[in-house]
Design an enzyme around this catalytic site. Structure first.
Site, short mmCIF file in Angstrom:
data_model
loop_
_atom_site.label_atom_id
_atom_site.label_comp_id
_atom_site.label_asym_id
_atom_site.label_seq_id
_atom_site.Cartn_x
_atom_site.Cartn_y
_atom_site.Cartn_z
CB SER A 1 -0.07 1.72 -4.45
OG SER A 1 0.78 1.67 -3.52
CG ASP B 1 1.48 7.50 -10.05
OD1 ASP B 1 1.98 7.76 -8.63
OD2 ASP B 1 1.50 5.72 -9.57
CG HIS C 1 -0.47 5.90 -6.57
ND1 HIS C 1 0.54 5.48 -7.19
CD2 HIS C 1 -0.06 5.73 -4.94
CE1 HIS C 1 1.00 4.76 -5.92
NE2 HIS C 1 0.77 4.02 -5.01
#
Length: 284
Positions: free
Chosen positions: A98, A226, A256
């Protein structure tokens, strides 16, 4: 027997950095509002052949403080670079999830990455853009929940109901995520001083430079389920701009933050990329 209104253990402790193992230097970078705790299971699996270093970002739980109301990816990368210099790591393998993936691309641009494994990376948008605005709104909606959580007693803040809600947000197979990992994620969010400053200043962040010019070997891991930055919208720029030589992999049946639910698979995917760079063999 423990009653339903008390917690059997204390909340997790902050971690400035996770540092373990020996071998190839491997830097692990966590996501926004997370902490090095999310890498613990992967680090254990990589430690037999890599020296693993997973620092807490500036303004995040366990990380250094900062001043003012502006904090961007470049500033996060500056601090990580200082830490690499302190360790004598001119270059290293990098894996980032991320926000950590976004910082990983910045470090690669600066020549610090031998390889980069980008796991559901953020930053795949233009500045400003509707996509960027949508991401900001999604995280902004969490602010009231985080603020309420700070004032709840532990037995509520870390209750099974809250852990399940967090697991649904971060993973696909909620039962695969450990209690310790979920509690660390909850604590990380409640102690993230960078949350509002990064959201407020987010529209001023410069976009990632053209990825086609990146010379670092890249392995892009997109997470099939995700819920934070869904692939259909947010992976498009990475898929289109990365060099043809980059690996593009869809990791099935994960959310995620896949390190929480599938540490074996993520460690293997990182290790393959590290190994391929050393042997000049392409991992398949």
């Amino acid at each position: 027997m423990t009653s339903g209104t008390t917690r059997p253990t204390a909340p997790p402790a902050p971690m400035r950095a996770l540092h373990t193992g020996s071998g190839e230097p491997l830097l692990l970078l966590h996501g926004f509002m997370m902490s090095p705790h999310c890498w613990e299971q992967v680090a254990q699996r990589m430690a037999s052949h890599c020296e693993v270093f997973a620092p807490a970002f500036t303004g995040h739980w366990g990380g250094p403080d900062f001043e003012g109301w502006y904090l961007d990816v470049s500033a996060l990368a500056d601090r990580v670079e200082d830490q690499l210099d302190e360790m004598g790591w001119r270059t290293c393998h990098i894996a980032g999830n991320s926000l950590g993936g976004w910082v990983g691309f910045e470090l690669a641009r600066r020549g610090r990455a031998r390889t980069l494994t980008a796991i559901a990376p953020a930053g795949g948008w233009q500045t400003p853009s509707a996509i960027q605005f949508r991401v900001g709104l999604k995280f902004l909606s969490l602010v009231p929940l985080v603020e309420i959580g700070k004032h709840l007693p532990d037995y509520i803040a870390y209750s099974g109901l809250v852990r399940q809600a967090v697991a649904l947000l971060l993973t696909k197979n909620t039962s695969a995520a450990s209690r310790a990992g979920l509690e660390a994620a909850i604590t990380s969010a409640m102690h993230c001083k960078a949350m509002l400053p990064m959201l407020v200043s987010g529209l001023r962040f410069p976009a990632l430079e053209n990825l086609a010019t990146l010379r670092t070997p890249v392995r892009l891991l997109m997470c099939e389920n995700d819920r934070i930055i869904p692939n259909r919208t947010f992976a498009r720029r990475f898929l289109e701009e990365l060099p043809e030589s980059a690996d593009r992999i869809l990791v099935h049946d994960v959310g995620h933050v896949p390190m929480l639910e599938a540490p074996d698979r993520i460690a293997t995917l990182i290790a393959e990329h590290v190994y391929a760079s050393r042997t000049r063999l392409r991992a398949v």
